[in-house]
Design an enzyme around this catalytic site. Structure first.
Site, PDB file in Angstrom:
ATOM      1  N   LYS A 114      17.300  -2.797   2.601  1.00 39.21           N
ATOM      2  CA  LYS A 114      16.758  -3.486   3.766  1.00 39.21           C
ATOM      3  C   LYS A 114      16.511  -4.962   3.453  1.00 39.21           C
ATOM      4  O   LYS A 114      16.900  -5.852   4.215  1.00 39.21           O
ATOM      5  CB  LYS A 114      15.453  -2.820   4.196  1.00 39.21           C
ATOM      6  CG  LYS A 114      14.814  -3.407   5.438  1.00 39.21           C
ATOM      7  CD  LYS A 114      13.420  -2.867   5.675  1.00 39.21           C
ATOM      8  CE  LYS A 114      13.362  -1.376   5.822  1.00 39.21           C
ATOM      9  NZ  LYS A 114      12.016  -0.897   6.196  1.00 39.21           N
ATOM     10  N   LYS A 126       7.387  -0.576  -3.046  1.00 43.78           N
ATOM     11  CA  LYS A 126       6.550   0.093  -2.040  1.00 43.78           C
ATOM     12  C   LYS A 126       5.314   0.639  -2.725  1.00 43.78           C
ATOM     13  O   LYS A 126       5.308   0.888  -3.938  1.00 43.78           O
ATOM     14  CB  LYS A 126       7.306   1.243  -1.385  1.00 43.78           C
ATOM     15  CG  LYS A 126       6.808   1.563   0.022  1.00 43.78           C
ATOM     16  CD  LYS A 126       7.254   0.528   1.051  1.00 43.78           C
ATOM     17  CE  LYS A 126       6.770   0.917   2.448  1.00 43.78           C
ATOM     18  NZ  LYS A 126       7.255  -0.026   3.475  1.00 43.78           N
ATOM     19  N   ASP A 166       1.759  -1.196   6.142  1.00 43.28           N
ATOM     20  CA  ASP A 166       2.659  -0.126   6.578  1.00 43.28           C
ATOM     21  C   ASP A 166       1.773   0.828   7.374  1.00 43.28           C
ATOM     22  O   ASP A 166       0.697   0.438   7.838  1.00 43.28           O
ATOM     23  CB  ASP A 166       3.312   0.560   5.363  1.00 43.28           C
ATOM     24  CG  ASP A 166       4.475   1.471   5.739  1.00 43.28           C
ATOM     25  OD1 ASP A 166       4.246   2.681   5.889  1.00 43.28           O
ATOM     26  OD2 ASP A 166       5.600   0.981   5.899  1.00 43.28           O
ATOM     27  N   ASN A 240       2.205  -0.825  16.026  1.00 48.08           N
ATOM     28  CA  ASN A 240       2.829  -2.131  16.250  1.00 48.08           C
ATOM     29  C   ASN A 240       4.312  -2.039  16.560  1.00 48.08           C
ATOM     30  O   ASN A 240       4.822  -2.733  17.452  1.00 48.08           O
ATOM     31  CB  ASN A 240       2.642  -3.030  15.015  1.00 48.08           C
ATOM     32  CG  ASN A 240       1.274  -3.672  14.968  1.00 48.08           C
ATOM     33  OD1 ASN A 240       0.542  -3.650  15.938  1.00 48.08           O
ATOM     34  ND2 ASN A 240       0.933  -4.234  13.821  1.00 48.08           N
TER      35      ASN A 240
END
Length: 444
Positions: A114, A126, A166, A240
């Site tokens: 990504k 992450k 996240d 969101n």
């Protein structure tokens, strides 16, 4: 899979037992990269693939904190620094009870590709915790975040690893973690993204993933003779990503008829009232069932997945494996024409293959979901330069990035004889940039 891919996959499963989500992400990538590795055997010979499938490092740590009753609670924290061939590790932190090492590794692995697709200099990482923010007071969340950062802060800085938000980690949590980092290090630096505007945050960051999803899907539809105008859209989620995907889709003339949360979904045939969704979810922090109680004509369904609702375009914006094969079959039966993945890996591999076999366009998460991390990288740039760009300037850059991502994905799919297979195109385009950098930097 061919024999080479099987060998890689078996090694991954042997080294990482019980990590189903990570296995799923690796399987998809390996299948897509088979023609690339045939054309460029040097990436096999130099061990690029072997190294790409193994994180640079991974941390698991205890997070002890005191609840409002004065009792000690203990959670697990994680950070996986997967690959920094093209830039500092970059990827969010997820706070949710489902979090374990396998989820963090799948997310970090996806983040490599990504981030590569954005063309910005950021690597893949992450993190997160099995902590559940739901039902916790602000004071409890603050104490947890401070304890979490007390350990995480040992491994990150603005040039090494830059976490973000996240699932379960919004502006409130980022603020508490950033404050603790400053207290620990006695310096202000752009070590976290998703900060508040006025203290290092970027305008348009809140909207970025949702807007980016629509920009990518717009380009995918355009390349196939379609657009959003007049289309019926079903969205899962109400955070969101879902909210701002809904906003932009409505601006393009689509009718969005659903949003959801983990308890159920609402159907509003008149079109979702976005202001009401934002009041319920962002201001009041209540369940989406409240929408049906306040909006005449809307109904609430006590099931978490809205995929039985007929639509032209499906936008899964909640969590991984939201759409399995059975749900994909229902969507196709009801006439879906395109799926844009707003969440990380929201469709199972079987669902994706079924969609493709039926001619449904699939915008894969590692491309369609890249808007958030793209604007996070723009936030890093603004922090480094001590600048703040306008909303319009950031949004314009985001639109350009997502348009270029689709162009790269489309070109890669065509170059390797799979036109219209945007899943393969995204994996190939993302991989090639990282693989070239890894080979150039030697065996490290």
């Amino acid at each position: 899979m061919n024999e080479l891919s099987k060998k890689y996959f078996e090694t991954v499963k042997k080294r990482n037992p019980g990590e189903a989500e990570f296995h799923q992400a690796v399987e998809e990538v390996l299948e897509c990269l088979e023609p690339v590795l045939e054309k460029y055997p040097e990436y096999v010979e130099s061990g690029v693939m072997d190294r790409l499938l193994e994180p640079d490092r991974q941390f698991m740590f205890r997070v002890a904190w005191i609840d409002d009753q004065g009792k000690c609670q203990v959670n697990r924290g994680f950070r996986v620094q997967f690959n920094n061939a093209i830039g500092p590790y970059k990827g969010g932190c997820r706070f949710h009870p489902s979090v374990y090492l396998g989820i963090i590794k799948f997310l970090g692995f996806e983040q490599i590709f990504k981030n590569s697709l954005t063309t910005l200099p950021i690597g893949g990482g992450k993190g997160g915790s099995d902590f559940d923010p739901k039902g916790k007071s602000d004071a409890e969340i603050q104490r947890f975040c401070q304890s979490f950062m007390l350990e995480l802060g040992k491994y990150i800085d603005a040039d090494t690893d830059v976490p973000a938000g996240d699932m379960g980690v919004g502006a409130r949590e980022i603020g508490y973690m950033f404050g603790q980092y400053k207290r620990m290090k006695n310096k202000w630096e752009g070590v976290l993204t998703g900060k508040g505007v006025g203290w290092g945050g970027s305008l348009a960051r809140t909207e970025a993933t949702g807007f980016g999803l629509i920009y990518f899907t717009r380009e995918m539809l355009k390349a196939n003779g379609m657009d959003f105008k007049g289309k019926r859209v079903v969205i899962s989620g109400s955070g969101n990503v879902a909210i701002y995907a809904c906003k932009k889709a409505q601006e393009y003339g689509a009718k969005v008829v659903t949003v959801s949360d983990s308890n159920g979904y609402i159907i509003d045939e008149a079109g979702v009232d976005l202001a009401l969704v934002k009041q319920i979810k962002e201001v009041e922090r209540k369940r989406i069932s409240e929408y049906a109680a306040r909006k005449a004509g809307a109904t609430y369904v006590d099931r978490p997945n809205p995929w039985e609702v007929p639509c032209d375009i499906a936008l899964p914006c909640s969590t991984q494996n939201d759409i399995d094969l059975a749900k994909a079959e229902v969507l196709v039966k009801n006439g879906v024409k395109a799926v844009g993945e707003g969440a990380n890996m929201p469709c199972t591999n079987e669902a994706v293959k079924f969609f493709q076999s039926k001619g449904v366009l699939v915008g894969p998460a590692k491309a369609a979901n890249a808007g958030g991390v793209a604007v996070s990288a723009l936030e890093m740039s603004q922090n480094s330069m001590r600048l703040e760009w306008s909303f319009e300037e950031v949004d314009q850059r985001l639109d350009g990035i997502m348009t270029n991502i689709f162009a790269a994905v489309d070109a890669a799919s065509k170059e390797f004889g799979m036109p219209g297979n945007y899943v393969a195109g995204a994996n190939i385009a993302g991989f090639l940039k990282v693989a070239k950098a890894m080979k150039a930097q030697g065996v490290v």
